[in-house]
Design a protein around this motif. Structure first.
Motif, PDB file in Angstrom:
ATOM      1  N   THR A 111       8.393  25.153 126.758  1.00 47.71           N
ATOM      2  CA  THR A 111       7.830  23.860 127.149  1.00 47.71           C
ATOM      3  C   THR A 111       8.937  22.920 127.615  1.00 47.71           C
ATOM      4  O   THR A 111       8.857  22.318 128.682  1.00 47.71           O
ATOM      5  CB  THR A 111       7.108  23.216 125.937  1.00 47.71           C
ATOM      6  OG1 THR A 111       6.345  24.225 125.308  1.00 47.71           O
ATOM      7  CG2 THR A 111       6.242  22.076 126.354  1.00 47.71           C
TER       8      THR A 111
ATOM      9  N   ALA B  29      10.628  19.362 115.543  1.00 51.30           N
ATOM     10  CA  ALA B  29       9.340  19.472 116.251  1.00 51.30           C
ATOM     11  C   ALA B  29       8.186  19.152 115.296  1.00 51.30           C
ATOM     12  O   ALA B  29       7.219  18.493 115.680  1.00 51.30           O
ATOM     13  CB  ALA B  29       9.177  20.866 116.846  1.00 51.30           C
TER      14      ALA B  29
ATOM     15  N   LEU C   9      14.886  20.092 122.815  1.00 51.79           N
ATOM     16  CA  LEU C   9      13.706  19.297 122.462  1.00 51.79           C
ATOM     17  C   LEU C   9      13.606  18.001 123.249  1.00 51.79           C
ATOM     18  O   LEU C   9      12.710  17.199 122.980  1.00 51.79           O
ATOM     19  CB  LEU C   9      13.743  18.967 120.966  1.00 51.79           C
ATOM     20  CG  LEU C   9      13.401  20.117 120.013  1.00 51.79           C
ATOM     21  CD1 LEU C   9      13.705  19.714 118.585  1.00 51.79           C
ATOM     22  CD2 LEU C   9      11.934  20.501 120.148  1.00 51.79           C
TER      23      LEU C   9
ATOM     24  N   LYS D   2      10.150  17.063 124.431  1.00 50.70           N
ATOM     25  CA  LYS D   2       9.206  16.822 123.324  1.00 50.70           C
ATOM     26  C   LYS D   2       9.536  15.521 122.592  1.00 50.70           C
ATOM     27  O   LYS D   2       8.652  14.849 122.080  1.00 50.70           O
ATOM     28  CB  LYS D   2       9.263  17.996 122.350  1.00 50.70           C
ATOM     29  CG  LYS D   2       8.157  17.975 121.315  1.00 50.70           C
ATOM     30  CD  LYS D   2       8.190  19.173 120.404  1.00 50.70           C
ATOM     31  CE  LYS D   2       7.212  19.019 119.273  1.00 50.70           C
ATOM     32  NZ  LYS D   2       5.896  19.586 119.524  1.00 50.70           N
TER      33      LYS D   2
ATOM     34  N   GLU E 258       8.427  26.759 121.904  1.00 54.45           N
ATOM     35  CA  GLU E 258       8.891  25.365 121.965  1.00 54.45           C
ATOM     36  C   GLU E 258       9.853  25.226 123.144  1.00 54.45           C
ATOM     37  O   GLU E 258       9.839  24.265 123.890  1.00 54.45           O
ATOM     38  CB  GLU E 258       9.681  24.993 120.703  1.00 54.45           C
ATOM     39  CG  GLU E 258       8.883  24.980 119.420  1.00 54.45           C
ATOM     40  CD  GLU E 258       8.045  23.724 119.300  1.00 54.45           C
ATOM     41  OE1 GLU E 258       8.131  22.865 120.179  1.00 54.45           O
ATOM     42  OE2 GLU E 258       7.278  23.629 118.313  1.00 54.45           O
TER      43      GLU E 258
ATOM     44  N   ASP F 208       5.336  16.332 115.749  1.00 47.54           N
ATOM     45  CA  ASP F 208       3.908  16.666 115.631  1.00 47.54           C
ATOM     46  C   ASP F 208       3.225  15.737 114.621  1.00 47.54           C
ATOM     47  O   ASP F 208       2.093  15.315 114.831  1.00 47.54           O
ATOM     48  CB  ASP F 208       3.719  18.115 115.169  1.00 47.54           C
ATOM     49  CG  ASP F 208       4.061  19.113 116.273  1.00 47.54           C
ATOM     50  OD1 ASP F 208       4.139  18.696 117.448  1.00 47.54           O
ATOM     51  OD2 ASP F 208       4.253  20.305 115.953  1.00 47.54           O
TER      52      ASP F 208
END
Ligand code: ADP
Length: 246
Positions: free
Chosen positions: A29, A147, A111, A114, A26, A151
């Motif tokens: 990314t 996360a 994050l 994301k 994670e 998703d």
């Protein structure tokens, strides 16, 4: 008895190692995205310096300003890399005073890429008491839960709102941390199974089914509890960890 203890210890170390590798994924990314920004700025600024110094006469004052920009952007990039190193080292020792507030700051930074297109409601009070835990594993737990919510939204492209709420409060001698979303919730049949290793409803190659199993292990090893349920059209994860008394 001793061999059982050793076996359990070995399993525990293995789980911790897998947890680190998973969240490193994670992190990689987010990291690639975050590092790209300072690197692009550095590259532009360096081209500017080249141009400014090549002028007749050289524009030293402006070139100097660009060099300062390069220094500050390089500092930003190395801060990110340093964080990644601390994370990968992941030394788990005895339980210590740790703060969900600090863990959430770090998790939301990691994050940030994301989370684009999602609102993170941060309802963790600054004055929340510390818990007995460990900083990096708590950060990993938050990364996993947030996360997963993102998703879940990705699987619901028509969701009216895409928000994840992290809140925390004192409950007796424990801190209750809650991560909730409105992404449709956990299918009823899956509710009792989400903490099982390798249980996933995600497409092959996407889900490992290990995130929540490891999260469960992490929280249990800290002497806490974690539960999953559904409310208000979304999933709710609740974690209790004992308040640090000294
Ligand atoms: P993975 O994310 O690799 O599937 P996890 O152990 O993290 O593994 O999650 C297991 C399963 O739990 C997911 O596949 C999904 O079905 C369910 N789940 C977890 N978080 C949520 C959420 N916020 N909303 C809906 N389902 C969820």
């Amino acid at each position: 008895y001793l061999s059982e203890v050793t076996e359990e210890k070995r399993n525990q170390l293995h789980r911790q190692h897998v947890a680190t590798l998973l969240t490193l994924g994670e992190m990689a990314t987010g990291m690639a995205h975050e590092l790209n920004q300072p690197l692009t700025s550095i590259s532009f600024a360096a081209q500017n310096v080249d141009f400014l110094l090549g002028r007749q006469p050289a524009d030293v004052a402006n070139a100097q300003a660009k060099v300062r920009k390069i220094i500050s952007e390089a500092g930003r990039a190395s801060k990110l890399v340093e964080h990644m190193r601390v994370f990968a080292r992941n030394e788990r020792g005895a339980l210590v005073r740790a703060s969900w507030r600090t863990a959430l700051n770090a998790a939301s930074e990691i994050l940030s890429a994301k989370l684009r297109g999602c609102v993170l409601h941060d309802e963790v009070p600054a004055g929340l008491p510390d818990v007995l835990g460990a900083a990096i594993p708590m950060e990993q737990v938050l990364i996993n839960l947030i996360a997963n919510a993102v998703d879940a939204y990705d699987a619901q492209p028509n969701a009216a709102v895409r928000d994840v709420t992290v809140s925390a409060s004192v409950q007796g001698d424990a801190v209750l941390l809650r991560v909730s979303d409105h992404a449709g919730g956990i299918p009823e049949a899956a509710l009792t199974r989400v903490f099982e290793p390798f249980f996933t409803t995600k497409a092959p190659g996407k889900g490992t089914g290990l995130g929540l199993a490891l999260t469960f292990g992490t929280i249990t090893e800290m002497g806490g509890t974690i539960t999953a349920s559904n409310a208000n059209g979304g999933a709710v994860f609740e974690i209790q960890l004992p308040i640090a008394t000294q």
